[in-house]
Enzyme design. Structure first.
Site, PDB file in Angstrom:
ATOM      1  N   ARG A  77      12.147  -3.446   8.805  1.00 14.61           N
ATOM      2  CA  ARG A  77      11.882  -2.315   9.697  1.00 14.61           C
ATOM      3  C   ARG A  77      11.979  -2.804  11.140  1.00 14.61           C
ATOM      4  NH1 ARG A  77       6.367   0.005   7.729  1.00 14.61           N
ATOM      5  NH2 ARG A  77       5.570  -0.984   9.620  1.00 14.61           N
TER       6      ARG A  77
ATOM      7  N   ARG B  83      11.996  -6.519   4.306  1.00 12.69           N
ATOM      8  CA  ARG B  83      11.984  -5.064   4.463  1.00 12.69           C
ATOM      9  C   ARG B  83      12.831  -4.635   5.663  1.00 12.69           C
ATOM     10  NH1 ARG B  83       5.968  -2.642   4.926  1.00 12.69           N
ATOM     11  NH2 ARG B  83       6.075  -3.547   6.990  1.00 12.69           N
TER      12      ARG B  83
ATOM     13  N   ARG C 257       0.813  -8.503  14.059  1.00 15.54           N
ATOM     14  CA  ARG C 257       0.193  -7.518  13.164  1.00 15.54           C
ATOM     15  C   ARG C 257      -0.770  -8.197  12.195  1.00 15.54           C
ATOM     16  NH1 ARG C 257       5.526  -5.385  11.290  1.00 15.54           N
ATOM     17  NH2 ARG C 257       4.521  -4.049   9.789  1.00 15.54           N
TER      18      ARG C 257
ATOM     19  N   LYS D 226       0.830  -1.212   0.000  1.00 17.84           N
ATOM     20  CA  LYS D 226       0.000   0.000   0.000  1.00 17.84           C
ATOM     21  C   LYS D 226       0.863   1.259   0.000  1.00 17.84           C
ATOM     22  CE  LYS D 226      -1.956  -0.725   4.021  1.00 17.84           C
ATOM     23  NZ  LYS D 226      -1.282  -1.933   4.522  1.00 17.84           N
TER      24      LYS D 226
ATOM     25  N   ARG E 269      -8.072   1.495  10.449  1.00 17.88           N
ATOM     26  CA  ARG E 269      -7.570   0.165  10.807  1.00 17.88           C
ATOM     27  C   ARG E 269      -8.626  -0.665  11.548  1.00 17.88           C
ATOM     28  NH1 ARG E 269      -2.116   0.629   9.464  1.00 17.88           N
ATOM     29  NH2 ARG E 269      -0.772  -0.814  10.521  1.00 17.88           N
TER      30      ARG E 269
HETATM   31  P1  AMP Z   1       2.002   0.706   9.127  1.00 16.60           P
HETATM   32  O1  AMP Z   1       3.185   1.515   8.682  1.00 16.60           O
HETATM   33  O2  AMP Z   1       0.711   1.182   8.507  1.00 16.60           O
HETATM   34  O3  AMP Z   1       2.209  -0.771   8.991  1.00 16.60           O
HETATM   35  O4  AMP Z   1       1.829   0.997  10.695  1.00 16.60           O
HETATM   36  C1  AMP Z   1       2.850   0.678  11.615  1.00 16.60           C
HETATM   37  C2  AMP Z   1       2.284   0.652  13.029  1.00 16.60           C
HETATM   38  O5  AMP Z   1       1.751   1.952  13.354  1.00 16.60           O
HETATM   39  C3  AMP Z   1       1.129  -0.305  13.262  1.00 16.60           C
HETATM   40  O6  AMP Z   1       1.579  -1.623  13.540  1.00 16.60           O
HETATM   41  C4  AMP Z   1       0.435   0.336  14.457  1.00 16.60           C
HETATM   42  O7  AMP Z   1       1.169   0.115  15.643  1.00 16.60           O
HETATM   43  C5  AMP Z   1       0.556   1.814  14.130  1.00 16.60           C
HETATM   44  N1  AMP Z   1      -0.584   2.329  13.328  1.00 16.60           N
HETATM   45  C6  AMP Z   1      -0.532   2.806  12.050  1.00 16.60           C
HETATM   46  N2  AMP Z   1      -1.749   3.195  11.633  1.00 16.60           N
HETATM   47  C7  AMP Z   1      -2.598   2.964  12.668  1.00 16.60           C
HETATM   48  C8  AMP Z   1      -3.998   3.143  12.854  1.00 16.60           C
HETATM   49  N3  AMP Z   1      -4.781   3.629  11.885  1.00 16.60           N
HETATM   50  N4  AMP Z   1      -4.525   2.787  14.060  1.00 16.60           N
HETATM   51  C9  AMP Z   1      -3.760   2.304  15.042  1.00 16.60           C
HETATM   52  N5  AMP Z   1      -2.434   2.087  14.939  1.00 16.60           N
HETATM   53  C10 AMP Z   1      -1.846   2.420  13.759  1.00 16.60           C
END
Ligand code: AMP
Length: 185
Positions: free
Chosen positions: A130, A128, A141, A14, A89
């Protein structure tokens, strides 16, 4: 003018696609994950509150995320359109977004769901590398994705704005599918 939500599991591509499409359409790519990682690296109050959740692969509490999104979607650059990546989310974030968009007198055009099998996601995330891309956190996750985020797909299906793309293909192929969705407007 495009207003798009990118849905899908972590590692589905994404972020990469949102960045490319955002640049080509000249609209902001809004990634809640990027905003949180930036806040964490700068040690802001938001970053300090969010860090343990992000590191553990848990969702950051809605209260923090909703404030963040309200503030971001109130900035002037979003008047040209936007791509949301990683938000909403869960269903309560989705219903909050509906209310916020109503206040802003905006409509979302499409929620695009990126479909990729879990096995492929795990391999991609491990590659990746991270900080939150270790095996335990990835498992958590994906579990949270299936329990809390997948229902958001139905939420947008009910609103009849859902589109799906097969995310398990070459970057350029996925990009072409997204372009088709935009052009169908
Ligand atoms: P992402 O980069 O979208 O995979 O997000 C990395 C981490 O940020 C996730 O595993 C959550 O801990 C937090 N996070 C990102 N977006 C959200 C959201 N909309 N609601 C809650 N936690 C979020």
């Amino acid at each position: 003018m495009s207003r798009l939500i990118f849905l899908g599991p972590p590692g589905a591509g994404k972020g990469t696609q949102a960045q490319i499409l955002g640049q080509s359409l000249k609209i902001p790519h809004i990634s809640t994950g990027d905003i949180l990682r930036d806040a964490i690296s700068k040690g802001t109050p938001l970053g300090i509150k969010a860090q343990s959740y992000v590191d553990g692969g848990e969702l950051v509490p809605d209260a923090l995320i909703l404030d963040l999104i309200r503030e971001r979607l109130s900035q002037a650059d979003t008047l040209k359109g936007w791509i949301l990546d990683g938000f909403p989310r869960n269903v309560s974030q989705a219903s909050f977004l509906d209310q916020l968009l109503e206040q802003l007198q905006q409509n979302c055009d499409y929620a695009v769901n990126f479909e990729v099998p879990d096995q492929v996601l795990t391999e991609r995330m491990l590659a990746r590398g991270r900080k939150d891309d270790n095996e335990d956190t990835i498992r958590r996750r994906l579990q949270i994705y299936h329990e809390q985020t997948a229902p958001v797909i139905d939420y947008y299906d009910n609103q009849q704005i859902l589109k799906s793309v097969d995310g398990n293909r070459l970057l350029e192929e996925v990009q072409a599918s997204l372009q088709e969705i935009i052009n169908s407007d």
